[in-house]
Design an enzyme around this catalytic site. Structure first.
Site, PDB file in Angstrom:
ATOM      1  N   ASP A 119       8.049  30.447  32.699  1.00 33.40           N
ATOM      2  CA  ASP A 119       7.984  28.991  32.772  1.00 33.40           C
ATOM      3  C   ASP A 119       7.114  28.639  33.962  1.00 33.40           C
ATOM      4  O   ASP A 119       7.121  29.340  34.973  1.00 33.40           O
ATOM      5  CB  ASP A 119       9.382  28.390  32.964  1.00 33.40           C
ATOM      6  CG  ASP A 119      10.251  28.521  31.730  1.00 33.40           C
ATOM      7  OD1 ASP A 119       9.715  28.485  30.610  1.00 33.40           O
ATOM      8  OD2 ASP A 119      11.483  28.633  31.882  1.00 33.40           O
ATOM      9  N   ASP A 137       7.910  25.686  24.976  1.00 39.78           N
ATOM     10  CA  ASP A 137       9.018  24.724  25.037  1.00 39.78           C
ATOM     11  C   ASP A 137       8.541  23.323  24.659  1.00 39.78           C
ATOM     12  O   ASP A 137       9.237  22.584  23.954  1.00 39.78           O
ATOM     13  CB  ASP A 137       9.619  24.679  26.446  1.00 39.78           C
ATOM     14  CG  ASP A 137      10.195  26.005  26.894  1.00 39.78           C
ATOM     15  OD1 ASP A 137      10.623  26.802  26.033  1.00 39.78           O
ATOM     16  OD2 ASP A 137      10.209  26.256  28.110  1.00 39.78           O
TER      17      ASP A 137
END
Length: 163
Positions: A119, A137
């Site tokens: 991330d 995401d």
């Protein structure tokens, strides 16, 4: 089918962006976190997420990697089959599923190859931070939003034709 091409492009964008960010920024660890601030509420910071969304199960001891790979892989197969069976008139739904599949596969690749998901996008307003996320995401979230839109439009269309 064009929707599989969309899926492939999203997977490629996701993987390239994770690779690039991981090569220009070191992993953010307690006491040592390097970021690139883009705006006063948006920055890039590399984090590794061994859990699911919002780091759920992040500290579960390792079993979650295999569990999340099986769930993600199964969902991806299910969506791919659904996309084949979808009617040609359901373009919005197919577009949404392409985004969700691209996101699911992008994160699945990370989990299989590395044991965690990279991330790097952080949105915040001091002192409040939204959990870090990535292109995959974002694709899943956009796909879910499009499904909701499709449902609302379908409901409205059915309501108008029944009057």
């Amino acid at each position: 089918m064009i929707y599989y091409l969309i899926t492939a492009v999203l997977v490629l964008l996701d993987q390239v962006s994770k690779w690039y960010m991981s090569n220009i920024l070191p992993l953010c660890e307690p006491g040592r976190c390097v970021s690139i601030e883009i705006l006063p509420v948006f920055k890039f910071t590399v984090l590794h997420n061994t859990g699911a969304a919002f780091s759920f199960l992040d500290d579960a001891g390792g079993w979650q990697r295999w569990f999340l790979m099986v769930v993600s892989g199964s969902v991806s197969v299910g969506i791919a089959i659904w996309m084949v069976q979808i009617r040609h008139t359901q373009k919005l739904m197919a577009f949404a599923l392409a985004f969700i599949l691209g996101g699911a596969l992008g994160n699945l690749i990370d989990r299989v190859l590395q044991g965690y998901v990279v991330d790097f996008i952080v949105v915040y307003y001091h002192p409040h931070y939204f959990p870090a996320f990535n292109i995959a995401d974002s694709a899943i979230t956009i796909g879910a939003g499009i499904i909701i839109l499709d449902m609302l439009l379908s409901y409205k269309s059915r309501a108008e034709t029944s009057e």
